[in-house]
Design a protein around this motif. Sequence first.
Motif, PDB file in Angstrom:
ATOM      1  N   GLU A  18      -1.251 -10.504  -8.756  1.00  0.00           N
ATOM      2  CA  GLU A  18      -1.733 -11.838  -8.168  1.00  0.00           C
ATOM      3  C   GLU A  18      -2.304 -11.584  -6.712  1.00  0.00           C
ATOM      4  O   GLU A  18      -2.059 -10.680  -5.993  1.00  0.00           O
ATOM      5  CB  GLU A  18      -0.246 -12.529  -7.925  1.00  0.00           C
ATOM      6  CG  GLU A  18       0.293 -12.945  -9.024  1.00  0.00           C
ATOM      7  CD  GLU A  18      -0.387 -13.986  -9.727  1.00  0.00           C
ATOM      8  OE1 GLU A  18      -0.930 -14.873  -9.230  1.00  0.00           O
ATOM      9  OE2 GLU A  18      -0.395 -13.835 -11.186  1.00  0.00           O
ATOM     10  N   PRO A  19      -3.359 -12.338  -6.418  1.00  0.00           N
ATOM     11  CA  PRO A  19      -4.246 -12.259  -5.346  1.00  0.00           C
ATOM     12  C   PRO A  19      -3.603 -12.442  -4.071  1.00  0.00           C
ATOM     13  O   PRO A  19      -3.706 -11.245  -3.185  1.00  0.00           O
ATOM     14  CB  PRO A  19      -5.156 -13.605  -5.491  1.00  0.00           C
ATOM     15  CG  PRO A  19      -5.195 -13.923  -6.760  1.00  0.00           C
ATOM     16  CD  PRO A  19      -3.755 -13.464  -7.393  1.00  0.00           C
ATOM     17  N   ALA A  20      -2.625 -12.919  -3.844  1.00  0.00           N
ATOM     18  CA  ALA A  20      -1.817 -13.090  -2.458  1.00  0.00           C
ATOM     19  C   ALA A  20      -1.106 -11.680  -2.323  1.00  0.00           C
ATOM     20  O   ALA A  20      -0.898 -11.289  -1.320  1.00  0.00           O
ATOM     21  CB  ALA A  20      -1.012 -14.238  -2.259  1.00  0.00           C
ATOM     22  N   ALA A  21      -0.441 -11.228  -3.405  1.00  0.00           N
ATOM     23  CA  ALA A  21       0.437 -10.031  -3.444  1.00  0.00           C
ATOM     24  C   ALA A  21      -0.593  -8.930  -3.203  1.00  0.00           C
ATOM     25  O   ALA A  21      -0.310  -8.112  -2.237  1.00  0.00           O
ATOM     26  CB  ALA A  21       1.318  -9.876  -4.685  1.00  0.00           C
ATOM     27  N   VAL A  22      -1.554  -8.946  -3.945  1.00  0.00           N
ATOM     28  CA  VAL A  22      -2.752  -7.973  -3.795  1.00  0.00           C
ATOM     29  C   VAL A  22      -3.137  -7.617  -2.367  1.00  0.00           C
ATOM     30  O   VAL A  22      -3.166  -6.698  -1.717  1.00  0.00           O
ATOM     31  CB  VAL A  22      -3.766  -7.793  -4.633  1.00  0.00           C
ATOM     32  CG1 VAL A  22      -4.705  -6.919  -4.414  1.00  0.00           C
ATOM     33  CG2 VAL A  22      -3.499  -7.583  -6.093  1.00  0.00           C
ATOM     34  N   SER A  23      -3.545  -8.861  -1.636  1.00  0.00           N
ATOM     35  CA  SER A  23      -4.010  -9.012  -0.394  1.00  0.00           C
ATOM     36  C   SER A  23      -3.022  -8.411   0.767  1.00  0.00           C
ATOM     37  O   SER A  23      -3.256  -7.696   1.647  1.00  0.00           O
ATOM     38  CB  SER A  23      -4.452 -10.360   0.110  1.00  0.00           C
ATOM     39  OG  SER A  23      -5.578 -10.648  -0.835  1.00  0.00           O
ATOM     40  N   ASP A  24      -1.780  -8.562   0.568  1.00  0.00           N
ATOM     41  CA  ASP A  24      -0.940  -8.174   1.310  1.00  0.00           C
ATOM     42  C   ASP A  24      -0.604  -6.738   1.345  1.00  0.00           C
ATOM     43  O   ASP A  24      -0.544  -6.014   2.367  1.00  0.00           O
ATOM     44  CB  ASP A  24       0.552  -8.696   1.107  1.00  0.00           C
ATOM     45  CG  ASP A  24       0.751 -10.230   1.543  1.00  0.00           C
ATOM     46  OD1 ASP A  24      -0.208 -10.680   2.353  1.00  0.00           O
ATOM     47  OD2 ASP A  24       1.701 -11.019   0.960  1.00  0.00           O
ATOM     48  N   GLU A  25      -0.651  -6.282   0.013  1.00  0.00           N
ATOM     49  CA  GLU A  25      -0.471  -4.723  -0.264  1.00  0.00           C
ATOM     50  C   GLU A  25      -1.880  -3.854   0.223  1.00  0.00           C
ATOM     51  O   GLU A  25      -1.638  -2.821   0.926  1.00  0.00           O
ATOM     52  CB  GLU A  25      -0.291  -4.232  -1.460  1.00  0.00           C
ATOM     53  CG  GLU A  25      -0.522  -3.041  -2.183  1.00  0.00           C
ATOM     54  CD  GLU A  25       0.895  -2.156  -1.390  1.00  0.00           C
ATOM     55  OE1 GLU A  25       1.092  -0.861  -1.442  1.00  0.00           O
ATOM     56  OE2 GLU A  25       1.678  -2.891  -0.566  1.00  0.00           O
ATOM     57  N   ALA A  26      -3.067  -4.475   0.095  1.00  0.00           N
ATOM     58  CA  ALA A  26      -4.239  -3.970   0.509  1.00  0.00           C
ATOM     59  C   ALA A  26      -4.351  -3.769   2.216  1.00  0.00           C
ATOM     60  O   ALA A  26      -4.529  -3.047   2.627  1.00  0.00           O
ATOM     61  CB  ALA A  26      -5.476  -4.910   0.148  1.00  0.00           C
ATOM     62  N   ALA A  27      -3.534  -4.915   2.799  1.00  0.00           N
ATOM     63  CA  ALA A  27      -3.934  -4.943   4.201  1.00  0.00           C
ATOM     64  C   ALA A  27      -2.935  -3.962   4.687  1.00  0.00           C
ATOM     65  O   ALA A  27      -3.082  -3.225   5.764  1.00  0.00           O
ATOM     66  CB  ALA A  27      -3.237  -6.253   4.866  1.00  0.00           C
ATOM     67  N   ARG A  28      -1.578  -3.511   4.278  1.00  0.00           N
ATOM     68  CA  ARG A  28      -0.764  -2.798   4.439  1.00  0.00           C
ATOM     69  C   ARG A  28      -1.178  -1.341   4.370  1.00  0.00           C
ATOM     70  O   ARG A  28      -1.089  -0.455   5.249  1.00  0.00           O
ATOM     71  CB  ARG A  28       0.551  -2.814   3.741  1.00  0.00           C
ATOM     72  CG  ARG A  28       1.706  -1.985   4.152  1.00  0.00           C
ATOM     73  CD  ARG A  28       2.863  -1.740   3.039  1.00  0.00           C
ATOM     74  NE  ARG A  28       2.542  -1.007   1.888  1.00  0.00           N
ATOM     75  CZ  ARG A  28       2.356   0.318   1.926  1.00  0.00           C
ATOM     76  NH1 ARG A  28       2.631   1.118   2.994  1.00  0.00           N
ATOM     77  NH2 ARG A  28       2.059   0.884   0.823  1.00  0.00           N
ATOM     78  N   LEU A  29      -1.899  -0.974   3.350  1.00  0.00           N
ATOM     79  CA  LEU A  29      -2.257   0.286   2.904  1.00  0.00           C
ATOM     80  C   LEU A  29      -3.458   0.522   3.834  1.00  0.00           C
ATOM     81  O   LEU A  29      -3.516   1.907   4.293  1.00  0.00           O
ATOM     82  CB  LEU A  29      -2.941   0.174   1.517  1.00  0.00           C
ATOM     83  CG  LEU A  29      -1.764   0.515   0.535  1.00  0.00           C
ATOM     84  CD1 LEU A  29      -2.370   0.339  -0.916  1.00  0.00           C
ATOM     85  CD2 LEU A  29      -1.107   1.790   0.567  1.00  0.00           C
TER      86      LEU A  29
ATOM     87  N   ALA B 107      -4.123  -0.632   6.910  1.00  0.00           N
ATOM     88  CA  ALA B 107      -3.671  -0.353   8.298  1.00  0.00           C
ATOM     89  C   ALA B 107      -2.722   1.225   8.237  1.00  0.00           C
ATOM     90  O   ALA B 107      -3.198   1.856   9.334  1.00  0.00           O
ATOM     91  CB  ALA B 107      -2.366  -1.377   8.561  1.00  0.00           C
ATOM     92  N   SER B 108      -2.191   1.457   7.527  1.00  0.00           N
ATOM     93  CA  SER B 108      -1.766   2.593   7.153  1.00  0.00           C
ATOM     94  C   SER B 108      -2.624   3.683   7.188  1.00  0.00           C
ATOM     95  O   SER B 108      -2.431   4.920   8.044  1.00  0.00           O
ATOM     96  CB  SER B 108      -0.599   2.675   6.153  1.00  0.00           C
ATOM     97  OG  SER B 108       0.131   4.084   6.185  1.00  0.00           O
ATOM     98  N   ALA B 109      -3.712   3.752   6.371  1.00  0.00           N
ATOM     99  CA  ALA B 109      -4.614   4.677   6.431  1.00  0.00           C
ATOM    100  C   ALA B 109      -5.297   4.895   7.836  1.00  0.00           C
ATOM    101  O   ALA B 109      -5.704   5.896   8.221  1.00  0.00           O
ATOM    102  CB  ALA B 109      -5.866   4.154   5.407  1.00  0.00           C
ATOM    103  N   ARG B 110      -5.813   3.793   8.362  1.00  0.00           N
ATOM    104  CA  ARG B 110      -6.172   3.844   9.907  1.00  0.00           C
ATOM    105  C   ARG B 110      -5.302   4.721  10.861  1.00  0.00           C
ATOM    106  O   ARG B 110      -5.894   5.336  11.685  1.00  0.00           O
ATOM    107  CB  ARG B 110      -6.527   2.452  10.301  1.00  0.00           C
ATOM    108  CG  ARG B 110      -7.962   1.537   9.580  1.00  0.00           C
ATOM    109  CD  ARG B 110      -8.279   0.586  10.425  1.00  0.00           C
ATOM    110  NE  ARG B 110      -7.245  -0.454  10.447  1.00  0.00           N
ATOM    111  CZ  ARG B 110      -7.216  -1.620   9.708  1.00  0.00           C
ATOM    112  NH1 ARG B 110      -8.260  -1.619   8.810  1.00  0.00           N
ATOM    113  NH2 ARG B 110      -6.188  -2.399   9.687  1.00  0.00           N
TER     114      ARG B 110
ATOM    115  N   SER C 266     -13.007  -3.037   9.725  1.00  0.00           N
ATOM    116  CA  SER C 266     -13.121  -3.324   8.329  1.00  0.00           C
ATOM    117  C   SER C 266     -11.955  -2.608   7.604  1.00  0.00           C
ATOM    118  O   SER C 266     -11.419  -1.511   7.830  1.00  0.00           O
ATOM    119  CB  SER C 266     -14.421  -3.042   7.772  1.00  0.00           C
ATOM    120  OG  SER C 266     -14.579  -1.567   7.928  1.00  0.00           O
ATOM    121  N   PRO C 267     -11.705  -3.079   6.306  1.00  0.00           N
ATOM    122  CA  PRO C 267     -10.802  -2.395   5.605  1.00  0.00           C
ATOM    123  C   PRO C 267     -11.191  -0.981   5.007  1.00  0.00           C
ATOM    124  O   PRO C 267     -12.121  -0.986   4.848  1.00  0.00           O
ATOM    125  CB  PRO C 267     -10.422  -3.404   4.493  1.00  0.00           C
ATOM    126  CG  PRO C 267     -11.641  -4.255   4.346  1.00  0.00           C
ATOM    127  CD  PRO C 267     -12.213  -4.159   5.573  1.00  0.00           C
TER     128      PRO C 267
END
Length: 469
Positions: A10-21, A23-26, A42-43
Amino acid sequence: MTTSNFEPTEPAAVSDEAARLSASARDHLWMHFTRLSSYDNSPVPTIVRGEGAYIYDVEGRRYLDGLAGLFTVQAGHGRRELAEAAAKQAGELAYFPIWSYAHPPAINLAERLADAAPGDLNRVFFTTGGGEAVETAWKLAKQFFKLTGKPLKHKVISRYVAYHGTPQGALSITGIPGAKTMFEPLVPGAHKVPNTNFYRAPIHGDDLKQFGQWAADQIETAIIMEGPESVAAVFLEPVQNSGGCFPPPPGYFQRVREICDKYDVLLVSDETICAFGRLGPMFACDKFDYVPDMIVCAKGMTSGYSPIGACIISDRLAEPYLHGTDYFPHGYTFGGHPVSAAVAMANLDLFEREGLNQRVLDNENAFRTTLEKLNDLPIVGDVRGDGYFYGIELVKDKATKETFDDDESERLLRGFLSKALFDGGLYCRADDRGDPVIQLAPPLICGQAEFDEIEQILRAVLIEGATKI
């Protein structure tokens, strides 16, 4: 291979997880060969799945893997038989070193590689990657000559712009100044000669064979200048990667072999990228009809499903170690890892079952012809390579072959092309180690449909990119 059964999250769930990953990668992940500041605003591109010739990011977007990961995923992504081979071996013997001991996966893989290698290359020293294998080859060359009464032989010769790895010895052999300066002083004794970039040939630019003979003769000149009594080995890739896929001219390797034999210098074929079907045959030296003294290989041996590398060594080089108390004081904790060796065996089984080597030979002309369609673009200067391994050199002026200056190259490659190609659905490499190039090395399972997709994405992005300079 299609991926029509893929259902994005689901787009909203994906976006939340993408943002978390992201930020953690950075904050925590130090990405290799990466300007970490690139992701300040940028992500971080995060790949979560692969199937066939395609990869998917955390938001469900699909990309054609035009670089086979890193010239590695020969059999394509998502091959369950390779994952199952790893799980089966891990359940039986997950780890044991090959320091004075052996285990069946390493024994069986060594035998298989020796059977596939040309000539008398019958001994296999396992590492965990190509750079370690290059390091192994140089150390073995030095010790071999000490054991055989030529202790001054320690120097090596390689080519301008060639990449041979990041360990201190392999980095010395590497011919890219920008990759080395910050780590100097490096291991002494590594010397460079011209590569086989015919597009920018400094001499005999109208005759490929004569240019190849000239380039090979520069190796003899370097040996003479350094003193044959001091030169141990020549390290060459069958098709040079860095700089943009330089194939060998006709007769080049035959002349190099002749020169090495004349001066008792070892010829090392660095096939970290070129082996295991990338150019068609299992070992690329067979395609160009030469027998080296050592082959360095890694990457495609497991199609990237588990890390492993190897230095395959001739009987002549092994002979001094077969008697008495002399031994090679060198090794790696994870060299010949049982899980990696088992995966390699399953991968090579897959090669045979699906005829991947022959598939490349059958389709390489179609890949070349498809990429050569791009020659009608003013920004494309040269399309070169072999098998499923190609570079496209970009130029400022097609008629004069004028290249881009450093600032223009920065804006074109990093400022536009890398992101635009990825956003367009193609993962590949835009690189300027040498002149600006785009490199392509798709999985060996690819065919005309994937070739067309690569060409279409490249065309659209390059047309737009030409307007950015």
